[in-house]
Design a protein around this motif. Sequence first.
Motif, mmCIF file in Angstrom:
data_model
loop_
_atom_site.group_PDB
_atom_site.id
_atom_site.type_symbol
_atom_site.label_atom_id
_atom_site.label_comp_id
_atom_site.label_asym_id
_atom_site.label_seq_id
_atom_site.Cartn_x
_atom_site.Cartn_y
_atom_site.Cartn_z
ATOM 1 N N PHE A 26 -8.529 -2.680 4.804
ATOM 2 C CA PHE A 26 -7.639 -1.729 4.143
ATOM 3 C C PHE A 26 -8.437 -0.808 3.237
ATOM 4 O O PHE A 26 -9.400 -1.233 2.598
ATOM 5 C CB PHE A 26 -6.599 -2.475 3.291
ATOM 6 C CG PHE A 26 -5.827 -3.497 4.070
ATOM 7 C CD1 PHE A 26 -4.846 -3.115 4.969
ATOM 8 C CD2 PHE A 26 -6.102 -4.859 3.919
ATOM 9 C CE1 PHE A 26 -4.147 -4.062 5.700
ATOM 10 C CE2 PHE A 26 -5.405 -5.818 4.655
ATOM 11 C CZ PHE A 26 -4.420 -5.416 5.549
ATOM 12 N N ARG A 36 0.853 -1.195 0.000
ATOM 13 C CA ARG A 36 0.000 0.000 0.000
ATOM 14 C C ARG A 36 0.887 1.242 0.000
ATOM 15 O O ARG A 36 2.014 1.211 0.509
ATOM 16 C CB ARG A 36 -0.919 0.004 1.236
ATOM 17 C CG ARG A 36 -2.102 -0.941 1.098
ATOM 18 C CD ARG A 36 -2.853 -1.119 2.395
ATOM 19 N NE ARG A 36 -2.027 -1.771 3.397
ATOM 20 C CZ ARG A 36 -1.857 -3.081 3.493
ATOM 21 N NH1 ARG A 36 -2.460 -3.885 2.660
ATOM 22 N NH2 ARG A 36 -1.075 -3.600 4.414
ATOM 23 N N GLN A 69 2.595 -16.327 -0.469
ATOM 24 C CA GLN A 69 1.602 -15.286 -0.782
ATOM 25 C C GLN A 69 0.275 -15.946 -1.129
ATOM 26 O O GLN A 69 -0.785 -15.395 -0.894
ATOM 27 C CB GLN A 69 2.072 -14.428 -1.961
ATOM 28 C CG GLN A 69 3.242 -13.534 -1.656
ATOM 29 C CD GLN A 69 2.908 -12.441 -0.671
ATOM 30 O OE1 GLN A 69 1.748 -12.193 -0.360
ATOM 31 N NE2 GLN A 69 3.929 -11.782 -0.167
ATOM 32 N N TYR A 125 -5.585 -5.213 -8.078
ATOM 33 C CA TYR A 125 -5.109 -4.123 -7.226
ATOM 34 C C TYR A 125 -3.694 -4.365 -6.698
ATOM 35 O O TYR A 125 -3.118 -3.507 -6.063
ATOM 36 C CB TYR A 125 -6.046 -3.966 -6.003
ATOM 37 C CG TYR A 125 -6.274 -5.290 -5.303
ATOM 38 C CD1 TYR A 125 -5.350 -5.776 -4.391
ATOM 39 C CD2 TYR A 125 -7.381 -6.081 -5.599
ATOM 40 C CE1 TYR A 125 -5.523 -7.012 -3.787
ATOM 41 C CE2 TYR A 125 -7.563 -7.314 -5.010
ATOM 42 C CZ TYR A 125 -6.624 -7.768 -4.105
ATOM 43 O OH TYR A 125 -6.782 -8.997 -3.519
ATOM 44 N N PRO A 184 -8.571 -14.387 2.928
ATOM 45 C CA PRO A 184 -9.020 -13.057 2.504
ATOM 46 C C PRO A 184 -10.168 -13.111 1.506
ATOM 47 O O PRO A 184 -10.086 -13.817 0.503
ATOM 48 C CB PRO A 184 -7.763 -12.464 1.844
ATOM 49 C CG PRO A 184 -6.631 -13.188 2.480
ATOM 50 C CD PRO A 184 -7.133 -14.591 2.672
ATOM 51 N N ILE A 192 -10.778 -5.063 1.382
ATOM 52 C CA ILE A 192 -10.409 -3.750 0.825
ATOM 53 C C ILE A 192 -11.692 -2.956 0.632
ATOM 54 O O ILE A 192 -12.626 -3.438 -0.018
ATOM 55 C CB ILE A 192 -9.694 -3.889 -0.541
ATOM 56 C CG1 ILE A 192 -8.394 -4.679 -0.377
ATOM 57 C CG2 ILE A 192 -9.417 -2.517 -1.147
ATOM 58 C CD1 ILE A 192 -7.654 -4.957 -1.682
HETATM 59 N N1 SAM Z 1 -1.487 -13.000 -0.743
HETATM 60 C C1 SAM Z 1 -2.364 -12.537 0.217
HETATM 61 C C2 SAM Z 1 -3.789 -12.521 -0.341
HETATM 62 O O1 SAM Z 1 -4.031 -12.939 -1.423
HETATM 63 O O2 SAM Z 1 -4.658 -12.076 0.360
HETATM 64 C C3 SAM Z 1 -1.917 -11.224 0.817
HETATM 65 C C4 SAM Z 1 -1.558 -10.123 -0.117
HETATM 66 S S1 SAM Z 1 -1.242 -8.528 0.515
HETATM 67 C C5 SAM Z 1 0.395 -8.649 1.060
HETATM 68 C C6 SAM Z 1 -2.168 -8.391 2.003
HETATM 69 C C7 SAM Z 1 -3.442 -7.615 1.858
HETATM 70 O O3 SAM Z 1 -3.200 -6.291 1.469
HETATM 71 C C8 SAM Z 1 -4.386 -8.135 0.794
HETATM 72 O O4 SAM Z 1 -5.112 -9.251 1.219
HETATM 73 C C9 SAM Z 1 -5.279 -6.953 0.529
HETATM 74 O O5 SAM Z 1 -6.388 -6.942 1.381
HETATM 75 C C10 SAM Z 1 -4.362 -5.760 0.855
HETATM 76 N N2 SAM Z 1 -3.979 -5.019 -0.351
HETATM 77 C C11 SAM Z 1 -3.236 -5.459 -1.379
HETATM 78 N N3 SAM Z 1 -3.139 -4.499 -2.331
HETATM 79 C C12 SAM Z 1 -3.844 -3.424 -1.879
HETATM 80 C C13 SAM Z 1 -4.135 -2.133 -2.410
HETATM 81 N N4 SAM Z 1 -3.695 -1.756 -3.599
HETATM 82 N N5 SAM Z 1 -4.874 -1.277 -1.658
HETATM 83 C C14 SAM Z 1 -5.336 -1.671 -0.439
HETATM 84 N N6 SAM Z 1 -5.110 -2.870 0.106
HETATM 85 C C15 SAM Z 1 -4.373 -3.750 -0.613
#
Ligand code: SAM
Length: 399
Positions: free
Chosen positions: A358, A63, A229, A191, A287, A329
């Motif tokens: 988020f 983010r 991930q 995203y 998620p 999100i």
């Molecule tokens: N691989 C995991 C998944 O698929 O859920 C985690 C990915 S990320 C490191 C962790 C979380 O960040 C995601 O599940 C999502 O809710 C949030 N996230 C990822 N990209 C985002 C964005 N562009 N804006 C807001 N939240 C985001």
Amino acid sequence: MPTRGNSSSSEKKKPVLYIRTFGCQMNVRDTEVVCGLLKRQGYKITEEAGEADIIIFNTCSVRQHAEDKVWSEIGKYAKLRTPYSVRRTHNQRPIIGLIGCMAQNYKEQIFQRAPSVDFVVGSSDIHKIPSILKRLAIDHRPSTIDPLFQVKIWETDGSKRPEEIYHTGYYQDKDHAYVVISEGCSNYCSYCLVPYVRGDLHNRDYKEILKEIEEAIDNGINKFTLLGQNVNAYQSTVSFVQLLKLVNGIKGLEEFSFITSHPKDTSVELFQAMQDLEKLKKYLHLPVQSGSDKILKLMNRGYSRRFYLDLVQNYRKIVKEGLLTTDIIVGFPTETDKDFQETYDLVKGAGFNAAYIFKYSVRPHTAAENMPDDVAKVDKERRHKEILGLQKEISRKKR
Ligand code: SAM
Ligand code: SF4
């Protein structure tokens, strides 16, 4: 390796490393890898930035907020003066490195934005850090070295990580270890920056994973978290469920879990294994991201609201007293009050033990970058607050 400057007994003193870690468990594990590699070379690890000769930022780009924090911190650390350097020159600052997702995302542009950074190393190249530090002459720094370190090094070739990096035996906790079972992700949620900075999904050989766990058990560790991930998409010569069974059978292992699962790779077979394997924690982080089919489609998540709710129902039926958590999100492009209400209702019905909420932020390279970021900031904040309040209430009742 040629040395520069005179050698004296004080120059033989080993340099001190401080690492600041941002972001997910994957970064926590990468920090351990770097510490382990440098400890092998005799480096000392400190928790006090003021004592360090080398400061490394292990960064997160998921983010915008996470990146903003790193940019503002680098400036502060660049003002430090290392005790090591003070002994040889005066007024010399530590060597500063930036690794992790921001390294891969911005590459050499980082040197323009943060001139005090000396080296930038992408996620696939962290095994090169010991040799990079040698090139920056940290072991043999001459007294005349330019305090601004004009040498700038960046390595981000995106190749596969060598297997040895997971076998240094360095873990931060005494009784728990993170074990990476797969790197990268090929899901390309619209995203998400992860596939662009961590590369496509790459599964480790299951024999190496088991070997790493056995080595850690020999060092007194008995609790493990398997990391990926998209952890449950694991597939080598064995499937994810087969891997769980093999890990469960390791002698000396007391308890283990896995994180993060993707709904589209989650099955009844997995739930059955969670129920049956006595050492596997009854805990699933799954998620959902949104409760609206329209938004799930735009997010490229590959499942529907109904599919997700069916998974929850099966999980509750099969995994007795299983804990369930999620990520959400709010404010994704084109999310209306009706879409949001669907997410709200899903959270109300699913009964998560915890949810990480988020506010959507635009990420470079991603498909959603080309969609309108059209949910007003006040609406993102309101929706964030509303789900947070609801989940707090649910979590409180579940305690
Ligand atoms: N691989 C995991 C998944 O698929 O859920 C985690 C990915 S990320 C490191 C962790 C979380 O960040 C995601 O599940 C999502 O809710 C949030 N996230 C990822 N990209 C985002 C964005 N562009 N804006 C807001 N939240 C985001
Ligand atoms: Fe990002 Fe989606 Fe992969 Fe998770 S599954 S890391 S959200 S692309």
